[in-house]
Scaffold this motif. Structure first.
Motif, PDB file in Angstrom:
ATOM      1  N   VAL A 109       6.086  14.710   4.200  1.00  0.00           N
ATOM      2  CA  VAL A 109       6.242  14.131   3.668  1.00  0.00           C
ATOM      3  C   VAL A 109       6.400  12.511   3.345  1.00  0.00           C
ATOM      4  N   VAL A 110       6.393  11.525   3.445  1.00  0.00           N
ATOM      5  CA  VAL A 110       7.015  10.689   3.632  1.00  0.00           C
ATOM      6  C   VAL A 110       5.891   9.697   3.743  1.00  0.00           C
ATOM      7  N   GLY A 111       4.646  10.254   5.369  1.00  0.00           N
ATOM      8  CA  GLY A 111       3.626   9.822   4.901  1.00  0.00           C
ATOM      9  C   GLY A 111       2.509  10.317   3.565  1.00  0.00           C
ATOM     10  N   LEU A 112       2.609  11.456   3.325  1.00  0.00           N
ATOM     11  CA  LEU A 112       2.018  11.613   1.933  1.00  0.00           C
ATOM     12  C   LEU A 112       2.318  10.645   0.894  1.00  0.00           C
ATOM     13  N   ALA A 113       3.461  10.303   0.825  1.00  0.00           N
ATOM     14  CA  ALA A 113       4.450   9.618  -0.587  1.00  0.00           C
ATOM     15  C   ALA A 113       3.808   8.386  -0.482  1.00  0.00           C
ATOM     16  N   VAL A 114       3.394   7.694   1.359  1.00  0.00           N
ATOM     17  CA  VAL A 114       3.093   5.784   1.448  1.00  0.00           C
ATOM     18  C   VAL A 114       1.476   6.218   1.278  1.00  0.00           C
ATOM     19  N   ALA A 115       0.697   7.298   1.515  1.00  0.00           N
ATOM     20  CA  ALA A 115      -1.003   7.010   1.341  1.00  0.00           C
ATOM     21  C   ALA A 115      -0.919   7.423  -0.075  1.00  0.00           C
ATOM     22  N   ARG A 116      -0.440   8.127  -0.816  1.00  0.00           N
ATOM     23  CA  ARG A 116      -0.661   8.400  -2.847  1.00  0.00           C
ATOM     24  C   ARG A 116      -0.540   6.449  -2.847  1.00  0.00           C
ATOM     25  N   SER A 117       0.687   5.984  -2.758  1.00  0.00           N
ATOM     26  CA  SER A 117       1.018   4.802  -2.912  1.00  0.00           C
ATOM     27  C   SER A 117       0.289   3.510  -3.072  1.00  0.00           C
ATOM     28  N   ILE A 118      -0.134   3.911  -1.993  1.00  0.00           N
ATOM     29  CA  ILE A 118      -1.309   2.463  -1.716  1.00  0.00           C
ATOM     30  C   ILE A 118      -2.478   3.236  -2.306  1.00  0.00           C
ATOM     31  N   GLU A 119      -2.543   4.433  -2.145  1.00  0.00           N
ATOM     32  CA  GLU A 119      -4.056   4.222  -3.243  1.00  0.00           C
ATOM     33  C   GLU A 119      -3.503   4.272  -4.799  1.00  0.00           C
ATOM     34  N   ALA A 120      -2.828   4.685  -5.281  1.00  0.00           N
ATOM     35  CA  ALA A 120      -2.209   3.661  -6.466  1.00  0.00           C
ATOM     36  C   ALA A 120      -2.519   2.945  -6.950  1.00  0.00           C
ATOM     37  N   LEU A 121      -2.493   1.527  -6.061  1.00  0.00           N
ATOM     38  CA  LEU A 121      -2.202   0.139  -5.892  1.00  0.00           C
ATOM     39  C   LEU A 121      -3.472  -0.515  -5.053  1.00  0.00           C
ATOM     40  N   CYS A 122      -3.841   0.554  -4.598  1.00  0.00           N
ATOM     41  CA  CYS A 122      -5.323  -0.409  -4.055  1.00  0.00           C
ATOM     42  C   CYS A 122      -6.592   1.276  -4.421  1.00  0.00           C
ATOM     43  N   PRO A 123      -6.776   1.096  -5.457  1.00  0.00           N
ATOM     44  CA  PRO A 123      -7.826   2.088  -5.894  1.00  0.00           C
ATOM     45  C   PRO A 123      -8.700   2.200  -4.498  1.00  0.00           C
ATOM     46  N   SER A 124      -9.503   1.095  -4.438  1.00  0.00           N
ATOM     47  CA  SER A 124     -10.552   1.423  -3.339  1.00  0.00           C
ATOM     48  C   SER A 124     -10.503   1.258  -1.553  1.00  0.00           C
ATOM     49  N   ILE A 125      -9.125   1.597  -1.623  1.00  0.00           N
ATOM     50  CA  ILE A 125      -8.505   2.639  -0.416  1.00  0.00           C
ATOM     51  C   ILE A 125      -9.180   4.112   0.017  1.00  0.00           C
ATOM     52  N   ARG A 126      -8.869   4.726   1.225  1.00  0.00           N
ATOM     53  CA  ARG A 126      -9.010   6.256   1.208  1.00  0.00           C
ATOM     54  C   ARG A 126      -7.798   6.221   2.407  1.00  0.00           C
ATOM     55  N   ALA A 127      -6.455   6.620   2.057  1.00  0.00           N
ATOM     56  CA  ALA A 127      -5.816   6.320   2.179  1.00  0.00           C
ATOM     57  C   ALA A 127      -5.486   8.151   3.268  1.00  0.00           C
ATOM     58  N   LEU A 200       5.065  -2.416  -4.570  1.00  0.00           N
ATOM     59  CA  LEU A 200       4.703  -0.868  -3.153  1.00  0.00           C
ATOM     60  C   LEU A 200       6.396  -0.467  -2.830  1.00  0.00           C
ATOM     61  N   ALA A 201       7.488  -0.818  -2.846  1.00  0.00           N
ATOM     62  CA  ALA A 201       8.251  -1.089  -2.290  1.00  0.00           C
ATOM     63  C   ALA A 201       8.369   0.645  -3.621  1.00  0.00           C
ATOM     64  N   ARG A 202       8.581   0.295  -4.820  1.00  0.00           N
ATOM     65  CA  ARG A 202       8.888   1.329  -6.387  1.00  0.00           C
ATOM     66  C   ARG A 202       8.524   2.270  -5.917  1.00  0.00           C
ATOM     67  N   GLU A 203       6.676   2.038  -5.826  1.00  0.00           N
ATOM     68  CA  GLU A 203       5.899   3.354  -5.818  1.00  0.00           C
ATOM     69  C   GLU A 203       6.728   3.779  -5.155  1.00  0.00           C
ATOM     70  N   ILE A 204       6.545   4.066  -3.405  1.00  0.00           N
ATOM     71  CA  ILE A 204       6.627   4.370  -2.596  1.00  0.00           C
ATOM     72  C   ILE A 204       8.009   5.189  -3.449  1.00  0.00           C
ATOM     73  N   LEU A 205       8.982   4.975  -4.077  1.00  0.00           N
ATOM     74  CA  LEU A 205      10.407   5.414  -3.624  1.00  0.00           C
ATOM     75  C   LEU A 205      10.107   6.076  -4.840  1.00  0.00           C
ATOM     76  N   GLY A 206       9.382   5.955  -5.995  1.00  0.00           N
ATOM     77  CA  GLY A 206       8.701   7.057  -7.125  1.00  0.00           C
ATOM     78  C   GLY A 206       7.894   8.328  -6.333  1.00  0.00           C
ATOM     79  N   GLN A 207       7.077   8.144  -5.963  1.00  0.00           N
ATOM     80  CA  GLN A 207       6.457   9.233  -5.454  1.00  0.00           C
ATOM     81  C   GLN A 207       7.290  10.486  -4.006  1.00  0.00           C
ATOM     82  N   LEU A 208       8.295   9.904  -3.389  1.00  0.00           N
ATOM     83  CA  LEU A 208       9.083   9.959  -2.738  1.00  0.00           C
ATOM     84  C   LEU A 208      10.143  11.124  -3.103  1.00  0.00           C
ATOM     85  N   ARG A 209      10.786  10.844  -4.290  1.00  0.00           N
ATOM     86  CA  ARG A 209      11.504  11.298  -5.274  1.00  0.00           C
ATOM     87  C   ARG A 209      10.675  12.344  -6.691  1.00  0.00           C
TER      88      ARG A 209
END
Ligand code: BTN
Length: 281
Positions: A109-127, A200-209
């Motif tokens: 679940v944490v991994g998914l939250a991080v992957a989503r966050s990375i893609e939200a902030l860096c749209p050219s990336i596939r996480a 990045l921290a903000r996005e990850i915490l939002g996705q985790l919540r």
């Protein structure tokens, strides 16, 4: 992977708890990150240890600690986790208690939250999520080797779980130890300009919540579908350290990795490190 040499780093300034982090007072960050308690350290032993300490003092879920550097950051399997100042987001979050049978699912679940966050902030990336606890970037080209951009270390404290998240943000290839250099990547290496640590921290915490707002007792529904679509191992030949070698067939509802060792012969793997069979360990 061979254990990395243990690093003890001592910084000349900003060693203790910080009053400001990335330009804002820590109290302001608490509001921006929407967490009940937030600490930022210049350098700390391990952010996981600090959150565990706070948990034992009764800190509430989503208590979060970040550090510019860790003197003894740790990874899975007793390995050390190099945490040089300013190069990564070194962050730990106290997660709400989850039943024992869900423990295998928490890092996913944490991994998914991080992957989503990375893609939200860096749209050219596939996480992608690499079972059991890594987030990797997969270059275009289907059989290209994934490179690790984030490691996750979940540790129990009583019935709670501390999720330690280490995201490589600003490293250049030469910043990584030679033995992991070909398998590691930072966001800066991938997109040129990495997002600021605070965003990045903000996005990850939002996705985790949002990911933890519903029970994670079983891997099913949309969660299962997303994990499958982000599974870096699916359909690849893998080797589990001390375990089977075969084709990765996804993750079952408990969070165990399924490895097909012969036609229709599936083995459930509950723990271990996994390598693509044609990848150096
Ligand atoms: C791994 O890939 O082995 C997991 C690495 C986890 C590193 C993070 S950085 C923040 C937190 N504090 C630690 O000491 N480890 C985790």
């Amino acid at each position: 992977m061979a254990p990395a040499p243990r690093r003890e780093r001592f910084l000349s300034r900003g060693e203790g708890p910080l009053t400001h982090w990335h330009g804002e007072p820590v109290a302001v960050w608490e509001g921006l990150l929407e967490v009940p308690r937030f600490e930022a350290w210049g350098a700390v032993g391990s952010t996981n240890d600090r959150v565990a300490e706070l948990a034992r003092e009764g800190a509430p879920p989503f208590t979060t600690v970040v550090a510019d550097a860790q003197r003894s950051g740790r990874g899975r399997g007793g390995r050390s986790w190099a945490s040089p100042p300013g190069k990564g987001l070194w962050m730990s979050v106290l997660l709400p208690a989850s039943p024992g049978e869900a423990r295998l699912l928490v890092p996913l679940v944490v991994g998914l939250a991080v992957a989503r966050s990375i893609e939200a902030l860096c749209p050219s990336i596939r996480a992608r999520v690499k079972w059991p606890n890594d987030v990797v970037l997969v270059p275009e080209g289907a059989r290209a080797h994934p490179r690790k951009v984030c490691g996750i270390l979940c540790e129990g404290v009583g019935t709670d779980v501390v999720a330690g998240i280490g995201v490589n943000v600003a490293q250049l290839p030469s910043d990584f130890d030679p033995e992991i250099r070909s398998r590691a990547v930072s966001l800066a290496m991938a997109v040129g300009e990495a997002p600021p640590h605070g965003r990045l921290a903000r996005e990850i915490l939002g996705q985790l919540r949002s990911a933890l707002a519903r029970p994670t007792f079983r891997l099913e529904g949309a969660f299962a579908g997303e994990l499958r679509s982000r599974d870096a191992l699916l359909g690849r030949r893998v080797r589990v350290t001390g375990g089977p070698e075969g084709i990765a067939r996804g993750v079952d509802h408990t969070g165990a990795l399924l490895v097909e060792v012969g036609v229709g012969d599936l083995r459930r793997v509950m723990a271990g490190s996994v390598h693509l069979a044609d990848e150096a360990e």
